[in-house]
Design a protein around this motif. Structure first.
Motif, PDB file in Angstrom:
ATOM      1  N   LEU A  99       0.814  -1.214   0.000  1.00 21.10           N
ATOM      2  CA  LEU A  99       0.000   0.000   0.000  1.00 21.10           C
ATOM      3  C   LEU A  99       0.845   1.260   0.000  1.00 21.10           C
ATOM      4  O   LEU A  99       0.395   2.312  -0.475  1.00 21.10           O
ATOM      5  N   ALA A 100       2.079   1.187   0.529  1.00 22.49           N
ATOM      6  CA  ALA A 100       2.964   2.351   0.508  1.00 22.49           C
ATOM      7  C   ALA A 100       3.273   2.773  -0.924  1.00 22.49           C
ATOM      8  O   ALA A 100       3.402   3.976  -1.219  1.00 22.49           O
ATOM      9  N   THR A 101       3.395   1.815  -1.833  1.00 20.94           N
ATOM     10  CA  THR A 101       3.630   2.138  -3.240  1.00 20.94           C
ATOM     11  C   THR A 101       2.474   2.959  -3.805  1.00 20.94           C
ATOM     12  O   THR A 101       2.677   3.951  -4.515  1.00 20.94           O
ATOM     13  N   VAL A 102       1.239   2.550  -3.480  1.00 25.23           N
ATOM     14  CA  VAL A 102       0.059   3.296  -3.921  1.00 25.23           C
ATOM     15  C   VAL A 102       0.031   4.673  -3.275  1.00 25.23           C
ATOM     16  O   VAL A 102      -0.228   5.693  -3.937  1.00 25.23           O
ATOM     17  N   ALA A 103       0.303   4.731  -1.972  1.00 19.95           N
ATOM     18  CA  ALA A 103       0.268   5.994  -1.242  1.00 19.95           C
ATOM     19  C   ALA A 103       1.266   6.997  -1.822  1.00 19.95           C
ATOM     20  O   ALA A 103       0.948   8.184  -1.985  1.00 19.95           O
ATOM     21  N   ASN A 104       2.462   6.540  -2.159  1.00 13.76           N
ATOM     22  CA  ASN A 104       3.466   7.437  -2.731  1.00 13.76           C
ATOM     23  C   ASN A 104       3.073   7.912  -4.125  1.00 13.76           C
ATOM     24  O   ASN A 104       3.298   9.078  -4.479  1.00 13.76           O
ATOM     25  N   TYR A 116       6.327   7.852   1.869  1.00 10.79           N
ATOM     26  CA  TYR A 116       6.269   6.859   2.928  1.00 10.79           C
ATOM     27  C   TYR A 116       7.368   5.824   2.722  1.00 10.79           C
ATOM     28  O   TYR A 116       7.583   5.357   1.600  1.00 10.79           O
ATOM     29  N   PRO A 117       8.063   5.433   3.800  1.00 10.29           N
ATOM     30  CA  PRO A 117       9.105   4.403   3.658  1.00 10.29           C
ATOM     31  C   PRO A 117       8.489   3.069   3.284  1.00 10.29           C
ATOM     32  O   PRO A 117       7.305   2.809   3.540  1.00 10.29           O
ATOM     33  N   ALA A 118       9.298   2.201   2.677  1.00 11.26           N
ATOM     34  CA  ALA A 118       8.794   0.894   2.242  1.00 11.26           C
ATOM     35  C   ALA A 118       8.531  -0.042   3.407  1.00 11.26           C
ATOM     36  O   ALA A 118       7.741  -0.984   3.282  1.00 11.26           O
ATOM     37  N   ASP A 119       9.168   0.195   4.550  1.00 12.22           N
ATOM     38  CA  ASP A 119       9.082  -0.692   5.713  1.00 12.22           C
ATOM     39  C   ASP A 119       8.154  -0.092   6.767  1.00 12.22           C
ATOM     40  O   ASP A 119       8.278   1.091   7.124  1.00 12.22           O
TER      41      ASP A 119
END
Length: 247
Positions: A99-104, A116-119
């Protein structure tokens, strides 16, 4: 599986493998098109029953909220303590990178500088540095006539823009009514409503606050809220996985 095993590493399927098995291309497409997407059968019926069965065991929770006392609706919920039950912690950790990929991507399209960091552990450190240290995953319980008003789960200045809710009860058997509802407020337009049908064990991932929408002159920002319609009968349990911690 017993209640105790929710706090061990002995689940039949790891959180990582079940999250990886989802159709992420389809999930991302639905999130971009509608602001929400369904992850079918994320939990088994047994896991759903075990998590719902935690509700009366107050030692698992940091607080208890009766919605009517605050004008939030009718029904109640409890926020989990740290450490979270192992299955919920595992899903929170495994879902976050996807979801971080989508958020970024959303922030880039909306012209928001924050990334947002990947972790997930790295993101929680940011939350804690901002004074947001209280866990936000929660277990909700509804009875006949209960509902959840449209709202946003922000909890502080730093908020992750996506969250997940998993239905723990079977529609038509355990309860009737009680549909998950998402509304989208578009600039200079009437609001759009989305009703998301779920079965027991299904998860819905959805926008917490804002998301980008493609317009004729580029992307613009829309505002979203979510809630639950009135329960007609029975009892409904849901577990919510929110990725930022609370102030």
């Amino acid at each position: 599986m017993t209640i105790h095993s929710l706090n061990t590493k002995r689940a039949s399927r790891s959180a990582e493998s079940r999250v990886a098995a989802q159709d992420w291309r389809g999930i991302v497409s639905d999130l971009n098109a509608h602001g929400c997407a369904v992850m079918p059968s994320l939990l088994s019926a047994e896991e759903c029953a075990d998590i719902a069965g935690l509700y009366p065991h107050v030692e698992h929770f940091r607080s208890h909220v009766v919605m009517a006392r605050h004008g939030f609706g009718k029904g109640e919920y409890r926020y989990f303590n740290y450490p979270l039950p192992d299955l919920i912690e595992g899903l929170r950790t495994a879902l976050y990178p996807q979801l971080a990929t989508v958020a970024n991507d959303w922030n880039e399209k909306m012209g928001v500088a924050l990334r947002y960091p990947a972790d997930h552990a790295a993101f929680l450190k940011r939350c804690h540095d901002e004074g947001q240290t209280r866990p936000t995953p929660l277990l909700l319980q509804y009875g006949p006539g209960d509902f959840n008003c449209l709202h946003q789960d922000l909890y502080g200045a730093l908020a992750f823009p996506l969250q997940v809710a998993i239905l723990l009860s079977e529609p038509g058997e355990d309860f009737t009514g009680g549909e998950f509802v998402l509304t989208e407020q578009r600039p200079r337009m009437q609001s759009r409503a989305e009703v998301v049908p779920l079965k027991r064990g299904d998860a819905v991932v959805f926008a917490v606050h804002n998301r980008p929408v493609q317009g004729t002159k580029g992307y613009y920002r829309v505002n979203l809220r979510h809630g639950v319609s009135r329960l007609r009968s029975g009892r409904r349990h849901t577990v919510g996985i929110i990725f930022h911690d609370a102030k």
